[in-house]
Design an enzyme around this catalytic site. Structure first.
Site, PDB file in Angstrom:
ATOM      1  N   GLU A 439       0.679  -1.102  -0.032  1.00  0.00           N
ATOM      2  CA  GLU A 439       0.133  -0.034   0.085  1.00  0.00           C
ATOM      3  C   GLU A 439       0.672   0.864  -0.031  1.00  0.00           C
ATOM      4  OE1 GLU A 439      -2.863  -0.922  -1.001  1.00  0.00           O
ATOM      5  OE2 GLU A 439      -2.361   0.747  -0.644  1.00  0.00           O
TER       6      GLU A 439
HETATM    7  C1  LIG Z   1       1.503 -10.381  -0.319  1.00  0.00           C
HETATM    8  C2  LIG Z   1       2.062  -8.712  -0.322  1.00  0.00           C
HETATM    9  C3  LIG Z   1       0.989  -8.965  -1.205  1.00  0.00           C
HETATM   10  C4  LIG Z   1       0.888  -7.377  -1.725  1.00  0.00           C
HETATM   11  N1  LIG Z   1      -0.640  -7.758  -2.750  1.00  0.00           N
HETATM   12  C5  LIG Z   1      -0.472  -6.206  -3.385  1.00  0.00           C
HETATM   13  C6  LIG Z   1      -1.997  -6.353  -4.366  1.00  0.00           C
HETATM   14  O1  LIG Z   1      -2.964  -6.700  -3.884  1.00  0.00           O
HETATM   15  N2  LIG Z   1      -2.253  -5.472  -5.407  1.00  0.00           N
HETATM   16  C7  LIG Z   1      -1.274  -4.967  -5.392  1.00  0.00           C
HETATM   17  O2  LIG Z   1      -1.108  -4.110  -6.405  1.00  0.00           O
HETATM   18  N3  LIG Z   1       0.450  -4.682  -5.149  1.00  0.00           N
HETATM   19  C8  LIG Z   1       0.428  -5.524  -3.747  1.00  0.00           C
HETATM   20  N4  LIG Z   1       1.612  -6.322  -3.853  1.00  0.00           N
HETATM   21  C9  LIG Z   1       2.705  -5.317  -4.103  1.00  0.00           C
HETATM   22  C10 LIG Z   1       2.823  -4.108  -3.532  1.00  0.00           C
HETATM   23  O3  LIG Z   1       2.055  -2.924  -3.130  1.00  0.00           O
HETATM   24  C11 LIG Z   1       4.233  -3.596  -3.360  1.00  0.00           C
HETATM   25  O4  LIG Z   1       5.249  -4.900  -3.329  1.00  0.00           O
HETATM   26  C12 LIG Z   1       4.964  -2.080  -3.302  1.00  0.00           C
HETATM   27  O5  LIG Z   1       4.149  -1.086  -3.469  1.00  0.00           O
HETATM   28  C13 LIG Z   1       6.363  -2.315  -3.292  1.00  0.00           C
HETATM   29  O6  LIG Z   1       6.904  -2.334  -4.519  1.00  0.00           O
HETATM   30  P1  LIG Z   1       8.254  -3.070  -5.225  1.00  0.00           P
HETATM   31  O7  LIG Z   1       7.838  -3.780  -4.205  1.00  0.00           O
HETATM   32  O8  LIG Z   1       8.110  -2.997  -6.559  1.00  0.00           O
HETATM   33  O9  LIG Z   1       9.187  -2.021  -4.514  1.00  0.00           O
HETATM   34  P2  LIG Z   1       9.802  -1.000  -5.445  1.00  0.00           P
HETATM   35  O10 LIG Z   1       9.029  -0.112  -5.621  1.00  0.00           O
HETATM   36  O11 LIG Z   1      10.893  -1.500  -6.094  1.00  0.00           O
HETATM   37  O12 LIG Z   1      10.914  -0.440  -3.934  1.00  0.00           O
HETATM   38  C14 LIG Z   1      11.872  -0.717  -3.182  1.00  0.00           C
HETATM   39  C15 LIG Z   1      12.908   0.124  -2.448  1.00  0.00           C
HETATM   40  O13 LIG Z   1      12.736   1.192  -2.435  1.00  0.00           O
HETATM   41  C16 LIG Z   1      12.295   2.401  -2.250  1.00  0.00           C
HETATM   42  N5  LIG Z   1      11.840   3.329  -3.180  1.00  0.00           N
HETATM   43  C17 LIG Z   1      11.075   3.202  -4.606  1.00  0.00           C
HETATM   44  N6  LIG Z   1      10.644   4.225  -5.188  1.00  0.00           N
HETATM   45  C18 LIG Z   1      10.852   5.455  -4.899  1.00  0.00           C
HETATM   46  C19 LIG Z   1      11.501   6.650  -4.503  1.00  0.00           C
HETATM   47  N7  LIG Z   1      10.472   7.260  -5.356  1.00  0.00           N
HETATM   48  N8  LIG Z   1      11.552   7.724  -3.264  1.00  0.00           N
HETATM   49  C20 LIG Z   1      12.252   6.855  -2.887  1.00  0.00           C
HETATM   50  N9  LIG Z   1      12.420   5.154  -1.849  1.00  0.00           N
HETATM   51  C21 LIG Z   1      11.620   4.418  -2.899  1.00  0.00           C
HETATM   52  C22 LIG Z   1      10.949   1.824  -1.814  1.00  0.00           C
HETATM   53  O14 LIG Z   1      10.121   2.435  -0.711  1.00  0.00           O
HETATM   54  C23 LIG Z   1      11.499   0.247  -1.439  1.00  0.00           C
HETATM   55  O15 LIG Z   1      12.016   0.282  -0.016  1.00  0.00           O
HETATM   56  C24 LIG Z   1       1.302  -7.211  -2.584  1.00  0.00           C
HETATM   57  C25 LIG Z   1       3.050  -6.962  -2.151  1.00  0.00           C
HETATM   58  C26 LIG Z   1       3.247  -8.299  -1.312  1.00  0.00           C
HETATM   59  C27 LIG Z   1       4.555  -8.913  -0.811  1.00  0.00           C
END
Ligand SMILES: Cc1cc2nc3c(=O)[nH]c(=O)nc-3n(C[C@H](O)[C@H](O)[C@H](O)COP(=O)(O)OP(=O)(O)OC[C@H]3O[C@@H](n4cnc5c(N)ncnc54)[C@H](O)[C@@H]3O)c2cc1C
Length: 599
Positions: A439
């Site tokens: 989220e």
């Molecule tokens: C168990 C689980 C359930 C989930 N359920 C859903 C769901 O129902 N629907 C859905 O759509 N998604 C879902 N997700 C996805 C979840 O919302 C994403 O994993 C999350 O938004 C982070 O994206 P990412 O994993 O690509 O991390 P990334 O975006 O790659 O981030 C990696 C790191 O970089 C940091 N970062 C990234 N961009 C920036 C920035 N601009 N400035 C500063 N820091 C930054 C982040 O804070 C993080 O620490 C789920 C994930 C999991 C693991």
């Protein structure tokens, strides 16, 4: 029966004194939500969660899910428990009455969601996602979409999902590449892959309504070119009957650290030509619609901090009352003492208890701000809407960071046994770990607070919040000696928050990277101070009830002591974080990325 006990009394206390329940019940919109009705709803819902969802929490974690090309099988008992949940009508607690909901305030729903999550966090993900879909369709769906989909979602007969994430589009949703091609008949062909979709596939409902972000062929780049679609798992006929399967499938599920009973799905749309989708809202306006869902989901994730924190606290407290180790300091017994007699264990328990009460109060306040923005009109409504906007990233990030610390502390109280799965507290810690990530990660929430929310009404919204915190000072002064330490520490911490807010506003304009470098410790200060203020208000309310002759002396005295503990031990930490915010970015970027490698 599970061991979890829904804290109905404390939740009602927060609703009455922080959630403005009386004021809400005096409005036309929430006239049915009087104290007596809300009390019986929460008592019944709490009992249901203890007896139906709770007993499946540990077994669901152990058993996990089974994927096959036909679908995802949930752990034993889940289908039956979910069917009882639907029969009891709990899904529609806060949904609009005209579509079959009970129309209760968000603040009452937030408390019910806490009980549900605490009883069984993984199973609750399903109704939780459905709630987000309901809010989105209530706000943006056409009348036809509401008739076809919303009613079934509100009843819980069908469930909803939220499809944002793709392999290359996580925090940056604007990188979404899922396609939606208009078919000329008002429908769209949706194709692409979404990952990590919670409850994207499961066996508890007849149909799953996916809300999917996708891009039209000529859409502008980034978030301005994203549209939102309903993609049902099964097509629905004009008569509402379920028809053929749509071209959307769960191709695998993830193996995770926690929430083992919540399927996290890779969803493939359009393997056989395209999944039929129906536009929600206008083309290229999908982010606006999705934000309706995300704001409610962000508060729901914050609730996970209070909920899993409380269920872990209840276990830790019970353990501390039966485990004997060491001698009581200052005691003359030769027998080993209960560990609850040791000052350090007391400190851990009070850390947990005070933070759970602070989180619960923040969540109720945030949700009540939404209720008041809906129930009132004109300037008053607008002011509450701004408050809700300001607080949502704090509720999400502060409550989930604190939830991690609280569940970790529960393990510490258990000692070695806490690290052993059999104790049950390890599950709460594992289940909790996702909440600071999904989220919108907590880093993204901190950026939202600093980059967008502080600027609301040119800083007027945050200044109004600070003024409300300062306004409690006179009451604390009048409340007597016992409130002195709360008064002093709250006042000092508020001035720290005020000063550092001003620093961010001044420096952020000139150099955003300076301000964003300190966004996370800033959000922490904001949470600590707001939590302390809400505890102080509850302590004053407890004293007022005592003064009025309440017989519930033990509970009310404990509320005051808990607030005093938080004020004396945690409010002073706000000032210590100010230098982290103001240190800016120079040390962060001085060393080249490659040079950060361990040698
Ligand atoms: C168990 C689980 C359930 C989930 N359920 C859903 C769901 O129902 N629907 C859905 O759509 N998604 C879902 N997700 C996805 C979840 O919302 C994403 O994993 C999350 O938004 C982070 O994206 P990412 O994993 O690509 O991390 P990334 O975006 O790659 O981030 C990696 C790191 O970089 C940091 N970062 C990234 N961009 C920036 C920035 N601009 N400035 C500063 N820091 C930054 C982040 O804070 C993080 O620490 C789920 C994930 C999991 C693991």
């Amino acid at each position: 029966m599970s061991e979890y006990r829904a804290p109905v009394k404390d939740a009602l206390f927060a609703l009455r004194h922080i959630g403005e329940l009386e004021q809400l019940a005096a409005t036309e919109l929430y006239a049915h939500a009087d104290l007596e009705t809300v009390t019986s709803v929460l008592e019944e819902q709490g009992r249901f969660m203890q007896e139906v969802f709770g007993p499946l929490n540990a077994s669901g974690d152990r058993e996990g899910l089974t994927w096959s090309p036909e679908g995802v099988e949930t752990p034993a008992g889940f289908k039956e428990a979910y069917a009882k949940f639907v029969d009891a009508g709990w899904q529609g607690l806060n949904a609009h009455v005209e579509y079959g909901g009970a129309g209760f305030p968000e603040s009452v729903f937030a408390v019910a969601a806490e009980f549900e999550t605490a009883a069984n966090g993984a199973l609750t993900m399903c109704p939780g996602l459905t709630t987000g879909a309901i809010e989105c369709l209530q706000a943006w769906g056409t009348e036809e979409q509401k008739e076809v989909y919303l009613r079934k979602l509100v009843s819980g007969e069908w469930s909803g999902t939220m499809n944002l994430t793709e392999p290359q589009a996580g925090s940056d949703v604007g990188l979404c590449t899922t396609k939606a091609v208009p078919q000329g008949d008002g429908t769209y062909m949706v194709s692409g892959t979404k990952i990590y979709i919670s409850f994207g596939e499961h066996d508890m409902v007849d149909n799953i309504i996916h809300l999917v972000l996708a891009r039209l062929p000529d859409a502008p780049a980034g978030t301005k070119g994203i549209s939102l679609f309903i993609v049902p798992k099964f097509h629905v006929g004009d008569d509402g009957a379920i028809g053929e399967r749509n071209d959307v499938r769960c191709v695998s599920i993830e193996h995770k650290m926690g929430i083992h009973a919540s399927p996290t799905c890779v969803m493939s749309f359009g393997d056989d030509g395209g999944a039929t989708g129906y536009l929600v809202g206008e083309e290229n306006q999908g982010m606006r619609a999705m934000f309706t869902m995300m704001n409610s989901a962000r508060i729901a994730v914050g609730i996970q901090g209070a909920a899993l924190g409380d269920t872990a606290y209840q276990k830790a407290l019970a353990y501390a009352q039966e485990r004997r180790q060491g001698r009581k300091i200052g005691g003359d017994s030769k027998e080993p003492a209960l560990i609850i007699e040791h000052p350090d264990v007391r400190r851990m328990l009070l850390f947990m208890r005070s933070h759970i009460e602070a989180m619960r109060a923040l969540i109720v306040y945030n949700a009540a701000a939404i209720d008041l923005s809906r129930a009132l009109s004109g300037d008053e409504a607008e002011l509450w809407e701004e408050t809700a906007e300001l607080l949502t990233p704090v509720t999400k990030a502060w409550c989930t960071d604190v939830g991690m610390e609280v569940t970790s502390t529960a393990i510490q109280i258990f000692g070695g046994m806490g690290y052993i799965e059999e104790s049950g507290v390890a599950q709460h810690y594992r289940d909790m770990r996702i909440a600071p990530i999904y989220e919108g990660t907590n880093g993204i929430q901190a950026m939202d607070l600093v980059g967008r929310k502080l600027g609301l009404r040119m800083g007027g919204v945050v200044n109004d919040h600070l003024a409300k915190i300062r306004a409690v000072d006179a009451e604390l002064a009048a409340a007597g000696k016992e409130f002195d330490s709360i008064r002093t520490t709250l006042s000092e911490a508020t001035e720290s928050l005020s000063g550092v807010t001003e620093w961010i506003m001044t420096n952020g304009m000139a150099d955003p990277i300076q301000a964003l470098s300190g966004a996370t410790p800033y959000l922490r200060i904001f949470g600590i101070v707001t939590g302390g203020w809400l505890l102080a208000r509850q302590a004053l309310a407890a004293q007022a009830e005592l003064d009025a002759g309440s017989s519930d002396v033990e509970y009310l005295r404990a509320k005051i002591t808990t607030a005093r503990f938080y004020a004396e031990q945690y409010l002073p930490t706000a000032a210590g974080l100010v230098p982290s915010v103001q240190a800016g970015s120079s040390a962060l970027f001085e060393v080249d990325g490659a040079a950060l490698a361990s040698v």
